[in-house]
Design a protein around this motif. Sequence first.
Motif, PDB file in Angstrom:
ATOM      1  N   ASN A 132      19.220  57.813  51.381  1.00  0.00           N
ATOM      2  CA  ASN A 132      19.725  59.149  51.712  1.00  0.00           C
ATOM      3  C   ASN A 132      19.524  60.117  50.545  1.00  0.00           C
ATOM      4  OD1 ASN A 132      21.454  61.375  52.253  1.00  0.00           O
ATOM      5  ND2 ASN A 132      22.612  60.105  53.661  1.00  0.00           N
ATOM      6  N   LEU A 135      22.378  63.901  52.082  1.00  0.00           N
ATOM      7  CA  LEU A 135      22.820  64.630  53.280  1.00  0.00           C
ATOM      8  C   LEU A 135      24.001  63.910  53.932  1.00  0.00           C
ATOM      9  CD1 LEU A 135      19.265  65.246  54.742  1.00  0.00           C
ATOM     10  CD2 LEU A 135      20.872  67.054  54.107  1.00  0.00           C
ATOM     11  N   ALA A 136      25.010  64.677  54.336  1.00  0.00           N
ATOM     12  CA  ALA A 136      26.164  64.054  55.012  1.00  0.00           C
ATOM     13  C   ALA A 136      25.718  63.491  56.362  1.00  0.00           C
ATOM     14  CB  ALA A 136      27.269  65.078  55.202  1.00  0.00           C
ATOM     15  N   ALA A 137      24.889  64.248  57.098  1.00  0.00           N
ATOM     16  CA  ALA A 137      24.390  63.767  58.394  1.00  0.00           C
ATOM     17  C   ALA A 137      22.909  63.452  58.236  1.00  0.00           C
ATOM     18  CB  ALA A 137      24.612  64.827  59.470  1.00  0.00           C
ATOM     19  N   PHE A 138      22.603  62.175  58.245  1.00  0.00           N
ATOM     20  CA  PHE A 138      21.237  61.700  57.969  1.00  0.00           C
ATOM     21  C   PHE A 138      21.058  60.473  58.854  1.00  0.00           C
ATOM     22  CE2 PHE A 138      18.292  59.267  55.053  1.00  0.00           C
ATOM     23  CZ  PHE A 138      17.257  60.186  55.060  1.00  0.00           C
ATOM     24  N   THR A 157      17.898  63.097  62.121  1.00  0.00           N
ATOM     25  CA  THR A 157      18.848  64.177  61.827  1.00  0.00           C
ATOM     26  C   THR A 157      18.899  64.454  60.331  1.00  0.00           C
ATOM     27  OG1 THR A 157      20.337  63.786  63.675  1.00  0.00           O
ATOM     28  CG2 THR A 157      21.341  64.679  61.701  1.00  0.00           C
ATOM     29  N   HIS A 158      18.666  65.711  59.951  1.00  0.00           N
ATOM     30  CA  HIS A 158      18.874  66.188  58.571  1.00  0.00           C
ATOM     31  C   HIS A 158      19.897  67.297  58.665  1.00  0.00           C
ATOM     32  CE1 HIS A 158      14.979  65.159  56.120  1.00  0.00           C
ATOM     33  NE2 HIS A 158      15.457  64.102  56.731  1.00  0.00           N
ATOM     34  N   GLY A 159      21.154  67.005  58.777  1.00  0.00           N
ATOM     35  CA  GLY A 159      22.139  68.072  58.972  1.00  0.00           C
ATOM     36  C   GLY A 159      21.790  68.860  60.210  1.00  0.00           C
ATOM     37  N   GLN A 160      21.539  70.164  60.036  1.00  0.00           N
ATOM     38  CA  GLN A 160      21.224  70.995  61.211  1.00  0.00           C
ATOM     39  C   GLN A 160      19.735  71.184  61.416  1.00  0.00           C
ATOM     40  OE1 GLN A 160      23.463  74.097  62.501  1.00  0.00           O
ATOM     41  NE2 GLN A 160      25.400  73.347  61.718  1.00  0.00           N
ATOM     42  N   HIS A 186      22.474  76.534  67.037  1.00  0.00           N
ATOM     43  CA  HIS A 186      23.192  75.751  66.017  1.00  0.00           C
ATOM     44  C   HIS A 186      24.682  75.938  66.209  1.00  0.00           C
ATOM     45  CE1 HIS A 186      19.750  74.618  63.462  1.00  0.00           C
ATOM     46  NE2 HIS A 186      19.205  75.684  64.022  1.00  0.00           N
ATOM     47  N   PRO A 190      26.239  68.722  63.096  1.00  0.00           N
ATOM     48  CA  PRO A 190      24.794  68.517  62.890  1.00  0.00           C
ATOM     49  C   PRO A 190      24.051  68.435  64.215  1.00  0.00           C
ATOM     50  CG  PRO A 190      25.976  66.451  62.601  1.00  0.00           C
ATOM     51  CD  PRO A 190      27.023  67.511  62.820  1.00  0.00           C
ATOM     52  N   GLU A 192      21.807  66.113  66.468  1.00  0.00           N
ATOM     53  CA  GLU A 192      21.868  64.654  66.526  1.00  0.00           C
ATOM     54  C   GLU A 192      20.797  64.105  67.471  1.00  0.00           C
ATOM     55  OE1 GLU A 192      26.496  63.608  65.784  1.00  0.00           O
ATOM     56  OE2 GLU A 192      26.093  64.444  67.746  1.00  0.00           O
TER      57      GLU A 192
END
Length: 448
Positions: A132, A135-138, A157-160, A186, A190, A192
């Motif tokens: 990672n 990123l929080a959402a990865f 997924t890379h965040g948004q 958006h 994130p 997904e």
Amino acid sequence: MTSDEPFRPRLHFTAKAGWINDPNGLIKIDDEWHLFYQHEPHSTVHGPMHWGHASSHDLVHWNEHPVALYPDALGTCFSGSAVETQSGDIKLLYTAHRTDDQGQDLQVQCLVHADRQLTSFERESSNPIVTNPGLAAFRDPKVFWHGPTRRWIMVLTHGQSVGIRSSSDLVDWRFESEFGASEGRHGEGPWECPDLFQLRTTNGVSRWVLMVGIGTDGPGGGSGTQYFVGEFDGRRFINENAPDVVLWADLGRDYYAAQSFSGASETVTIAWVSNWQYANQTPTREFRGVMSLPRELTLVRMQEGLRLRQRIAPTVAAAFEIVRSGENPTSGTYCLLTQYDPGATKVMSVTLFDEPTPIVTITPLGEGKVRIRTLRESVGQISQFAHDYAVDVVLSGPINIEIFVDNGIVEFGVGGVLWLTNLHFPPKPAGRVEVTFDDEGSPYRAIA
Ligand code: FRU
């Protein structure tokens, strides 16, 4: 499939027991369709994710198999995909998810080696294969073989946004590009479960379609599935519409995390029929979570550009009892067929489940424009479930309407180009149906 509960569908997949959400690792191997899915076998709410597994020869009858992936030291098993290599080996790719001592999400991508029967699953010793970058959402790797550049491609997924990577061996991955930070819709959460595939029109025009789930700010509030049409050269996805054009694979409130099957000659997708706003609260007992009917996707040229056309997979559509207005279904599983002509200036009202008010009305607004309004009553204490919302769209009619109903699940199709999938939990899933056309429309009680 057992029918032990009133809201257990017959032709939509459910697990015998426990929680399910996103479809994962959809793959067709030797004429068998495999469906993995986000699964918590020990509870009916989302928790430590496993991958459940089911398979089917016709997309109608599903056999549930033992749980395929269990959490390990790297974390629980979030969403991902499956591929068959040139040598016939089957690989699964998923996100291992855990939270650190400060409660921060840690997400990395992992590889699993499986046998062709999909009975044994061995983790790659060098996991994680993609670490990672912070990123929080990865998460949610969807992998496919890109013929022209002879490499595997992963969308993630890379965040948004969606990250695009390439690999020659599924183990070493190289970052290529990112798409979407300023395109489409958006919300707060994130993007997904991305997916990227090539589709054709009946005239052979071909484009790439990038589908992605948006957890908040979907078309009816909460989760929704949007898509982009464009070109992909093995490195970058280029959207052919203006960045602010928002296209929805489904305008309902319950159609999320759609994924396509790998290894099939047609592009067939399945989505999860729920919405994160209330997914953990729906009134079922032994199981919670339902998969959509499988859909076959193509492109169609409309006035505004190329758009998705989706039809329910023919084997599945053929398994529904056909019902026409004025006839009563013999069970809660049926397909109601009707037609709508936007030029005829009548309001169409569709009443299902013996309910006093229609669940869908279509009102002509002139020049082919119609307003499709959906009503859903509350059930029990589910927050944000009751809904009354409308979308305005342009139709060129007369247009066939197909309404697939399965013990409360409604997939409402308008000419294959618009779909609205919504969950209902009606007291009478097999109740009377009615379609009426009149100048005023049926009395329509708004919900507060
Ligand atoms: C989408 C999602 C994915 C994630 C999974 C966890 O519904 O949030 O992004 O991998 O569910 O169960």
